[in-house]
Scaffold this active site. Structure first.
Site, PDB file in Angstrom:
ATOM      1  N   TYR A 103      79.175  43.243  22.388  1.00 39.66           N
ATOM      2  CA  TYR A 103      78.119  43.365  21.370  1.00 39.66           C
ATOM      3  C   TYR A 103      76.809  43.792  22.014  1.00 39.66           C
ATOM      4  CZ  TYR A 103      75.092  42.161  17.431  1.00 39.66           C
ATOM      5  OH  TYR A 103      74.181  42.204  16.412  1.00 39.66           O
TER       6      TYR A 103
ATOM      7  N   SER B 166      69.492  45.215  18.276  1.00 35.72           N
ATOM      8  CA  SER B 166      69.424  43.755  18.275  1.00 35.72           C
ATOM      9  C   SER B 166      68.553  43.316  19.438  1.00 35.72           C
ATOM     10  CB  SER B 166      70.829  43.157  18.432  1.00 35.72           C
ATOM     11  OG  SER B 166      70.767  41.775  18.748  1.00 35.72           O
TER      12      SER B 166
ATOM     13  N   LYS C 102      74.608  47.289  21.386  1.00 39.78           N
ATOM     14  CA  LYS C 102      73.245  47.262  20.858  1.00 39.78           C
ATOM     15  C   LYS C 102      72.245  47.843  21.851  1.00 39.78           C
ATOM     16  CE  LYS C 102      74.319  45.750  16.857  1.00 39.78           C
ATOM     17  NZ  LYS C 102      74.206  46.650  15.683  1.00 39.78           N
TER      18      LYS C 102
END
Length: 257
Positions: free
Chosen positions: A154, A141, A158
């Site tokens: 998160y 991401s 990533k």
């Protein structure tokens, strides 16, 4: 038919970016192994592919469990005899700063976003090494490159996926296996739509705030990422190795004055 006769396995392809990729891969001639923990969603993807004349097979498997990841790969081999492309797409999000993130949420996101990539790759790599041919696409991401409020776990996962991609490429280049990463910005998937509805009093205002991260003022679509995945899965990207591919609307490298 940029992926003609390539056997492609896409984790988390029951919805969102994974479904869009599965549909486009099939349209480009691939034989698609659709994987998801939701049998209903996975079968819907397969049905849609077949309605358009494509080839697809659904395998329900939790890629955070080694035995299920191994069975996923074995089912693909039994059906088609090979796996040309693994797209490690499955992932979940977690919201909160570090002090707001429970240990349970941390472990859950890490399990899916990092361990899932590890186990699916570990299961397919011996086959690719034996064939001396393969292509792995990992879903990172753009958050791996920038800070974003309340996305601690998160962003950690990533960033780890991006680092893992580069390390994997060094290890498996001698076997003619390419490993690259996709780095999307905010994509308007069903997950994001539900998140906005459930997390904000005014979802439209929240959406407008998120739009400002992109230079074009709009969120990406699952199809935007799917097109990039097709490029990485095809021979057109044969000179890309260990590379991050940004599909973020300018979120990382652009800033409005």
């Amino acid at each position: 038919m940029r992926l003609k006769d390539k056997v492609t396995m896409i984790t988390g392809s029951g919805s969102g970016i994974g479904r869009a990729a599965a549909l486009l891969f099939a349209k480009e001639g691939a034989k698609v192994i659709v994987n998801d923990v939701s049998e209903e969603n996975g079968n819907k993807t397969v049905e849609e592919i077949k309605q358009h004349g494509g080839q697809a097979l659904f395998v329900k498997a939790d890629i955070t469990v080694a035995a299920q990841a191994e069975q996923l790969v074995q089912t693909a081999l039994d059906a088609y005899g090979k796996v040309d492309v693994l797209f490690n797409n499955a992932g979940i999000s977690g919201v909160g700063a570090v002090h707001e993130t429970s240990e349970e949420l941390w472990d859950k996101v890490v399990n899916v976003n990092i361990k899932g990539v590890f186990l699916a790759s570990k299961a397919v790599l011996p086959h690719m090494m034996e064939r001396k041919e393969g292509n792995i696409i990992n879903m990172s991401s753009c958050i791996a490159e920038i800070g974003l409020m309340k996305r601690s776990v998160y962003s950690a996962t990533k960033g780890a996926v991006l680092a893992l991609t580069k390390s994997m490429q060094v290890d498996y280049a001698p076997y003619n296996i390419r490993v690259n990463a996709l780095l999307p910005g905010t994509i308007l998937t069903p997950f994001v739509e539900n998140y906005l509805k459930n997390s904000y009093d005014d979802p439209e205002e929240a959406l407008n705030t998120i739009r400002k991260r992109q230079l074009g003022g709009e969120l990406g679509r699952p199809e935007d990422v799917a097109l990039a995945a097709v490029f990485l899965a095809s021979d057109e990207s044969k000179f890309m190795m260990g590379s991050p591919l940004y599909i973020d609307g300018g979120a990382v490298f652009g800033k409005m004055a």
